[in-house]
Write an enzyme that holds these catalytic residues in place. Structure first.
Site, mmCIF file in Angstrom:
data_model
loop_
_atom_site.group_PDB
_atom_site.id
_atom_site.type_symbol
_atom_site.label_atom_id
_atom_site.label_comp_id
_atom_site.label_asym_id
_atom_site.label_seq_id
_atom_site.Cartn_x
_atom_site.Cartn_y
_atom_site.Cartn_z
ATOM 1 N N LYS A 1 4.283 2.420 25.677
ATOM 2 C CA LYS A 1 3.776 2.757 24.532
ATOM 3 C C LYS A 1 3.968 4.441 24.277
ATOM 4 O O LYS A 1 3.888 4.920 23.329
ATOM 5 C CB LYS A 1 2.381 2.677 23.982
ATOM 6 C CG LYS A 1 1.918 2.238 22.766
ATOM 7 C CD LYS A 1 0.622 1.876 23.356
ATOM 8 C CE LYS A 1 -0.095 1.477 21.388
ATOM 9 N NZ LYS A 1 -0.775 0.416 21.038
ATOM 10 N N ASN B 1 0.577 -1.185 -0.027
ATOM 11 C CA ASN B 1 0.333 -0.403 -0.007
ATOM 12 C C ASN B 1 0.457 1.595 0.000
ATOM 13 O O ASN B 1 1.077 1.999 -0.916
ATOM 14 C CB ASN B 1 -1.031 -0.493 0.862
ATOM 15 C CG ASN B 1 -1.959 -1.088 0.560
ATOM 16 O OD1 ASN B 1 -2.866 -0.321 -0.152
ATOM 17 N ND2 ASN B 1 -2.407 -1.647 1.209
ATOM 18 N N HIS C 1 -8.174 -1.160 5.956
ATOM 19 C CA HIS C 1 -8.086 -2.375 5.943
ATOM 20 C C HIS C 1 -8.549 -3.051 5.496
ATOM 21 O O HIS C 1 -9.847 -3.133 4.466
ATOM 22 C CB HIS C 1 -9.125 -2.489 8.126
ATOM 23 C CG HIS C 1 -9.295 -3.965 8.197
ATOM 24 N ND1 HIS C 1 -8.575 -4.227 9.214
ATOM 25 C CD2 HIS C 1 -10.593 -4.339 8.688
ATOM 26 C CE1 HIS C 1 -9.230 -5.369 9.674
ATOM 27 N NE2 HIS C 1 -10.617 -5.822 8.879
ATOM 28 N N ASN D 1 -6.613 5.085 8.165
ATOM 29 C CA ASN D 1 -6.161 3.396 8.791
ATOM 30 C C ASN D 1 -6.614 2.421 6.862
ATOM 31 O O ASN D 1 -7.750 3.261 6.594
ATOM 32 C CB ASN D 1 -6.276 2.538 9.497
ATOM 33 C CG ASN D 1 -5.588 1.081 9.874
ATOM 34 O OD1 ASN D 1 -4.703 1.546 8.772
ATOM 35 N ND2 ASN D 1 -7.355 0.254 9.762
ATOM 36 N N MET E 1 0.804 -2.537 12.545
ATOM 37 C CA MET E 1 -0.464 -3.959 12.966
ATOM 38 C C MET E 1 0.245 -3.530 14.199
ATOM 39 O O MET E 1 0.392 -4.291 14.747
ATOM 40 C CB MET E 1 0.246 -5.498 12.899
ATOM 41 C CG MET E 1 0.694 -5.635 11.421
ATOM 42 S SD MET E 1 -1.222 -5.939 10.830
ATOM 43 C CE MET E 1 -1.327 -7.514 11.362
HETATM 44 C C1 GRF Z 1 -3.271 -4.574 4.222
HETATM 45 O O1 GRF Z 1 -4.179 -5.631 3.836
HETATM 46 C C2 GRF Z 1 -3.858 -4.109 4.897
HETATM 47 O O2 GRF Z 1 -5.440 -3.469 4.512
HETATM 48 C C3 GRF Z 1 -3.937 -4.437 6.048
HETATM 49 O O3 GRF Z 1 -2.320 -4.907 6.443
HETATM 50 C C4 GRF Z 1 -2.450 -4.897 4.635
HETATM 51 C C5 GRF Z 1 -0.761 -4.410 4.269
HETATM 52 O O4 GRF Z 1 -0.172 -4.798 3.352
HETATM 53 N N1 GRF Z 1 -4.100 -3.627 7.075
HETATM 54 P P1 GRF Z 1 0.945 -4.538 2.976
HETATM 55 O O5 GRF Z 1 2.113 -4.341 3.617
HETATM 56 O O6 GRF Z 1 0.679 -2.323 2.477
HETATM 57 O O7 GRF Z 1 1.202 -5.127 1.125
#
Ligand code: GRF
Length: 188
Positions: free
Chosen positions: A66, A15, A110, A108, A91
């Site tokens: 944190k 992404n 998802h 974000n 994550m």
């Molecule tokens: C994606 O599916 C996003 O929606 C989720 O984690 C994944 C990350 O994929 N939160 P990448 O690291 O961008 O390839």
């Protein structure tokens, strides 16, 4: 005005790559000032290096808590005039320190149609439930797990019994939806 963003990622960073390519193709008026990862050595670091984008690799374990970890991140963000935080496979739950510093400025993506299948392995959850349609959600980040206000969604037909093919469809939609949604947000 070009919007300065930081992309937070823990893994592959596809992404991030889609966002950066959209910027380079003139489709998104933004600039990735920093990539921030909580997983030193993750593949997103290689991708960022290939684009010549600075990376901050911080292991949360190296901090007392944190709040201290996020305070260090904020130092980097402020030093680079970052306006928006874009989570892309980060994550980790965002804590109060960052939420307060970047109120309504953390987004974000998802891989499900929220509120269905929040949390880890959303595609696996969807397939285990036998849904026929899943999708992608872009949302504001709050203190919960994938619970913030929804900004945009898109649907994907599940390829029955074929996780790999379903995943490919979800990721392709993610890359397009994230870029388009950020474009609209930044133009407001
Ligand atoms: C994606 O599916 C996003 O929606 C989720 O984690 C994944 C990350 O994929 N939160 P990448 O690291 O961008 O390839």
């Amino acid at each position: 005005m070009t919007t300065k963003i930081a992309v937070f990622a823990s893994g592959s960073g596809s992404n991030f790559q889609a966002i950066q390519e959209a910027i380079e193709h003139g489709e998104l008026n933004a600039s990735v000032a920093l990539v921030i990862t909580d997983k030193p050595g993750a593949f997103v670091v290689t991708r960022a290096n290939n684009f010549g984008i600075p990376v901050v690799e911080l292991s949360p374990k190296a901090f007392e808590n944190k709040a201290a970890y996020e305070a260090k991140i904020i130092e980097h963000l402020k030093a680079n005039d970052v306006e928006w935080i874009i989570l892309a496979g980060y994550m980790r739950l965002v804590g109060e320190t960052l939420l307060t510093a970047y109120e309504n400025r953390i987004i974000n993506i998802h891989p499900s149609l929220l509120p269905s299948f929040p949390g880890k392995d959303a595609i696996g959850q969807a397939m285990a439930h036998g849904v026929k349609v899943t999708g992608v959600t872009v949302h504001y980040v709050d203190a919960g797990m994938d619970t913030g206000t929804i900004i945009a969604q898109g649907a994907v037909d599940v390829v029955d019994g074929d996780r790999e093919a379903t995943e490919a469809r979800v990721h392709a939609l993610e890359h397009a939806l994230y870029t388009n949604t950020l474009k609209q947000l930044f133009e407001q």
